[in-house]
Design a protein around this motif. Structure first.
Motif, PDB file in Angstrom:
ATOM      1  N   GLU A 175     -31.824 128.512 -25.927  1.00 36.96           N
ATOM      2  CA  GLU A 175     -31.847 127.404 -26.879  1.00 36.96           C
ATOM      3  C   GLU A 175     -33.235 126.788 -27.018  1.00 36.96           C
ATOM      4  O   GLU A 175     -33.479 126.010 -27.942  1.00 36.96           O
ATOM      5  CB  GLU A 175     -30.853 126.329 -26.446  1.00 36.96           C
ATOM      6  CG  GLU A 175     -29.392 126.787 -26.480  1.00 36.96           C
ATOM      7  CD  GLU A 175     -28.452 125.687 -26.049  1.00 36.96           C
ATOM      8  OE1 GLU A 175     -28.947 124.580 -25.722  1.00 36.96           O
ATOM      9  OE2 GLU A 175     -27.230 125.925 -26.013  1.00 36.96           O
ATOM     10  N   HIS A 176     -34.140 127.138 -26.117  1.00 35.93           N
ATOM     11  CA  HIS A 176     -35.460 126.509 -26.096  1.00 35.93           C
ATOM     12  C   HIS A 176     -36.612 127.479 -26.351  1.00 35.93           C
ATOM     13  O   HIS A 176     -37.692 127.044 -26.754  1.00 35.93           O
ATOM     14  CB  HIS A 176     -35.698 125.847 -24.733  1.00 35.93           C
ATOM     15  CG  HIS A 176     -34.740 124.739 -24.415  1.00 35.93           C
ATOM     16  ND1 HIS A 176     -34.992 123.421 -24.718  1.00 35.93           N
ATOM     17  CD2 HIS A 176     -33.523 124.767 -23.817  1.00 35.93           C
ATOM     18  CE1 HIS A 176     -33.987 122.673 -24.315  1.00 35.93           C
ATOM     19  NE2 HIS A 176     -33.073 123.467 -23.766  1.00 35.93           N
ATOM     20  N   LEU A 177     -36.380 128.769 -26.109  1.00 36.73           N
ATOM     21  CA  LEU A 177     -37.469 129.737 -26.160  1.00 36.73           C
ATOM     22  C   LEU A 177     -37.173 130.856 -27.152  1.00 36.73           C
ATOM     23  O   LEU A 177     -36.005 131.193 -27.390  1.00 36.73           O
ATOM     24  CB  LEU A 177     -37.687 130.349 -24.770  1.00 36.73           C
ATOM     25  CG  LEU A 177     -37.985 129.367 -23.630  1.00 36.73           C
ATOM     26  CD1 LEU A 177     -38.059 130.114 -22.307  1.00 36.73           C
ATOM     27  CD2 LEU A 177     -39.277 128.609 -23.892  1.00 36.73           C
ATOM     28  N   PRO A 200     -36.852 138.502 -22.132  1.00 40.72           N
ATOM     29  CA  PRO A 200     -36.987 139.653 -21.245  1.00 40.72           C
ATOM     30  C   PRO A 200     -38.322 139.729 -20.519  1.00 40.72           C
ATOM     31  O   PRO A 200     -38.498 140.561 -19.624  1.00 40.72           O
ATOM     32  CB  PRO A 200     -36.833 140.848 -22.202  1.00 40.72           C
ATOM     33  CG  PRO A 200     -37.252 140.333 -23.526  1.00 40.72           C
ATOM     34  CD  PRO A 200     -36.809 138.904 -23.552  1.00 40.72           C
ATOM     35  N   GLN A 201     -39.263 138.862 -20.883  1.00 39.99           N
ATOM     36  CA  GLN A 201     -40.594 138.889 -20.269  1.00 39.99           C
ATOM     37  C   GLN A 201     -40.714 137.960 -19.073  1.00 39.99           C
ATOM     38  O   GLN A 201     -41.705 138.039 -18.345  1.00 39.99           O
ATOM     39  CB  GLN A 201     -41.659 138.455 -21.282  1.00 39.99           C
ATOM     40  CG  GLN A 201     -41.785 139.296 -22.513  1.00 39.99           C
ATOM     41  CD  GLN A 201     -42.897 138.787 -23.413  1.00 39.99           C
ATOM     42  OE1 GLN A 201     -43.856 138.162 -22.968  1.00 39.99           O
ATOM     43  NE2 GLN A 201     -42.770 139.048 -24.698  1.00 39.99           N
ATOM     44  N   THR A 229     -40.529 130.745 -14.823  1.00 35.08           N
ATOM     45  CA  THR A 229     -41.405 130.673 -15.993  1.00 35.08           C
ATOM     46  C   THR A 229     -40.663 130.082 -17.185  1.00 35.08           C
ATOM     47  O   THR A 229     -41.234 129.303 -17.960  1.00 35.08           O
ATOM     48  CB  THR A 229     -41.952 132.068 -16.338  1.00 35.08           C
ATOM     49  OG1 THR A 229     -42.648 132.584 -15.199  1.00 35.08           O
ATOM     50  CG2 THR A 229     -42.908 132.007 -17.520  1.00 35.08           C
ATOM     51  N   ARG A 230     -39.410 130.430 -17.353  1.00 37.53           N
ATOM     52  CA  ARG A 230     -38.631 129.826 -18.444  1.00 37.53           C
ATOM     53  C   ARG A 230     -38.535 128.319 -18.272  1.00 37.53           C
ATOM     54  O   ARG A 230     -38.717 127.567 -19.233  1.00 37.53           O
ATOM     55  CB  ARG A 230     -37.227 130.452 -18.474  1.00 37.53           C
ATOM     56  CG  ARG A 230     -37.212 131.928 -18.823  1.00 37.53           C
ATOM     57  CD  ARG A 230     -35.825 132.511 -18.634  1.00 37.53           C
ATOM     58  NE  ARG A 230     -35.811 133.951 -18.898  1.00 37.53           N
ATOM     59  CZ  ARG A 230     -34.756 134.722 -18.717  1.00 37.53           C
ATOM     60  NH1 ARG A 230     -33.608 134.192 -18.281  1.00 37.53           N
ATOM     61  NH2 ARG A 230     -34.821 136.015 -18.971  1.00 37.53           N
ATOM     62  N   THR A 233     -49.026 129.528 -15.886  1.00 39.69           N
ATOM     63  CA  THR A 233     -50.246 129.101 -16.581  1.00 39.69           C
ATOM     64  C   THR A 233     -50.507 129.999 -17.787  1.00 39.69           C
ATOM     65  O   THR A 233     -50.784 129.514 -18.891  1.00 39.69           O
ATOM     66  CB  THR A 233     -51.449 129.138 -15.622  1.00 39.69           C
ATOM     67  OG1 THR A 233     -51.315 128.082 -14.667  1.00 39.69           O
ATOM     68  CG2 THR A 233     -52.760 128.945 -16.372  1.00 39.69           C
ATOM     69  N   GLY A 234     -50.385 131.290 -17.590  1.00 41.35           N
ATOM     70  CA  GLY A 234     -50.665 132.229 -18.678  1.00 41.35           C
ATOM     71  C   GLY A 234     -49.696 132.104 -19.838  1.00 41.35           C
ATOM     72  O   GLY A 234     -50.107 132.086 -21.006  1.00 41.35           O
ATOM     73  N   GLN A 235     -48.422 132.015 -19.544  1.00 35.23           N
ATOM     74  CA  GLN A 235     -47.424 131.951 -20.623  1.00 35.23           C
ATOM     75  C   GLN A 235     -47.510 130.629 -21.397  1.00 35.23           C
ATOM     76  O   GLN A 235     -47.349 130.606 -22.623  1.00 35.23           O
ATOM     77  CB  GLN A 235     -46.015 132.136 -20.047  1.00 35.23           C
ATOM     78  CG  GLN A 235     -45.702 133.555 -19.581  1.00 35.23           C
ATOM     79  CD  GLN A 235     -45.436 134.512 -20.742  1.00 35.23           C
ATOM     80  OE1 GLN A 235     -45.801 134.260 -21.887  1.00 35.23           O
ATOM     81  NE2 GLN A 235     -44.811 135.642 -20.440  1.00 35.23           N
TER      82      GLN A 235
END
Length: 405
Positions: free
Chosen positions: A57-59, A65-66, A71-72, A140-142
């Motif tokens: 619902e947010h992403l 799948p990554q 991280t989510r 940090t990267g995402q």
């Protein structure tokens, strides 16, 4: 001056600042039986779980799948913090926005799932995203990729102390000239390997009752409960925040970090030294501190040493002390930042949340632990403490930015 203008929270007892703060004041717990896998036969089964948020619902679907659970949650919290701060990232130079996140476990669940594929099905079945989804720096990267941020960025690893380190580093980055930094900590490690790692510390409470398993500073303290989630903050230069009319929650007035000496050195732990250094960095005297958000492991010898450090700085019963994390568990890198959120809300509402679960503090501790119900009092300056396994200590001074009569 570095100020906090946005907050994003993904906690076991509330998603978003409003829900989390309401739960913290009311004593609504996020502790539950771990249900991610069969925990039958494990000596402990309780944890602080973020179970009310659906990442889909947010992403964007392409990100699912990554990414690992941690991280989510970090992406959700970062977006919430930016929205809360009213930041239009497209209107800013990409090099004027930096990112600092702390992470203690990396993409634990993701990488172990891919390992099982490697061992049971062969390398051709392993996700190509395994190359980065496991890494401590992936949050940090995402966040950087999702929001087009190319300013100074880094990732820190210091277990429970890491989140406060991230705020301290963000403050340093802003002072060096970057107008805005997204920072904080989020963790999750609740697959079978992750749970085994938690239990290996020997400090996880084996008490089966969610209401009494984690009782910081209590005569019956028997350890802590692990949790997942955390918080992300937007930190800005105060002048830049004023130019765009941003709301300011508070100032990061002081920060310091130390490392404990070797256990057999005979030297004292470094927590008191970190707290004193943070106060000195802020130009704040002990008598000016209104409340301490304690690290509060619930491990008797560690609670005792923290109480000793607080007595040494403030004197016996010299300052109100609290630990809202009894409702969430210890969130690794997310724990300290979540306490900062509580500190900011305490300043905003002149209310200190209690330490739920704890009922009787040993007299020898000599601390004024807030118990039972929220304490209404003026709060302008808060000291937030965090200790990580293997000797990490970090302390932050959070101060009301607006002077009051």
């Amino acid at each position: 001056m570095s100020v906090i203008t946005g907050l994003g929270v993904v906690a076991p007892n509330g998603i978003g600042v409003k829900a989390f703060w309401a739960a913290t004041l009311a004593g609504r717990s996020g502790i539950a039986v771990l249900d991610r896998f069969d925990t039958t036969g494990y000596p402990a089964r309780l944890a602080g779980l973020v179970g009310t948020v659906d990442p889909a619902e947010h992403l964007p679907a392409r990100l699912l799948p990554q990414t690992d659970v941690s991280t989510r949650l970090a992406l959700i919290a970062a977006e919430a913090a930016l929205n809360d701060a009213g930041v239009d990232t497209e209107a800013m130079s990409e090099y004027d926005m930096g990112i600092v996140t702390a992470n203690a476990s990396g993409g634990f669940e993701f990488t172990h799932r891919e390992f099982r594929k490697l061992w049971s099905q062969g390398p051709e079945h392993v996700s190509v995203y395994e190359s980065f989804a496991w890494f401590y720096a992936v949050n940090t990267g995402q966040i950087s990729i999702r929001h087009g941020m190319r300013g100074p960025s880094t990732a820190l690893v210091a277990e429970q102390a890491g989140g406060l380190d991230a705020l301290g580093h963000a403050r340093r980055t802003v002072r060096a000239g970057t107008p805005l930094v997204v920072c904080g900590g989020v963790d999750s490690a609740f697959d079978p390997w992750g749970w085994a790692a938690h239990l290996a510390s020997g400090r996880v409470s084996l008490v089966p009752d969610p209401a009494t398993a984690y009782r910081p500073f209590d005569t019956r303290a028997a350890g802590y409960l692990p949790g997942e989630g955390g918080a992300i903050c937007v930190v800005e230069d105060v002048d830049a925040a004023r130019v765009r009319g941003a709301r300011v929650y508070g100032e990061i007035a002081g920060y310091a970090a130390t490392f404990d000496p070797a256990p057999d050195s005979g030297r004292p732990p470094g927590l008191r030294r970190a707290a004193e250094a943070a106060l000195a960095d802020a130009g704040v005297l002990p008598q000016d501190v209104d409340v301490v958000f304690a690290d509060a492991t619930g491990v008797p010898e560690l609670d005792r040493s923290e109480a000793e450090a607080l007595r040494g700085i403030f004197g016996e019963f010299g300052v109100p002390v609290t630990s809202p994390k009894a409702l969430t568990g210890r969130l690794l890198s997310g724990g300290g930042v979540l306490d900062v959120v509580c500190a900011l809300m305490s300043i905003r509402e002149d209310t200190v949340p209690p330490t739920f679960g704890t009922t009787e503090v040993p007299a020898g501790y000599g601390i004024d632990l807030v118990l039972g119900e929220p304490r209404r009092m003026r709060v302008d300056t808060a000291l937030v403490l965090a200790r990580g396994r293997w000797g990490f200590n970090a302390v932050t001074v959070i101060r009301n930015h607006w002077k009051r009569d």
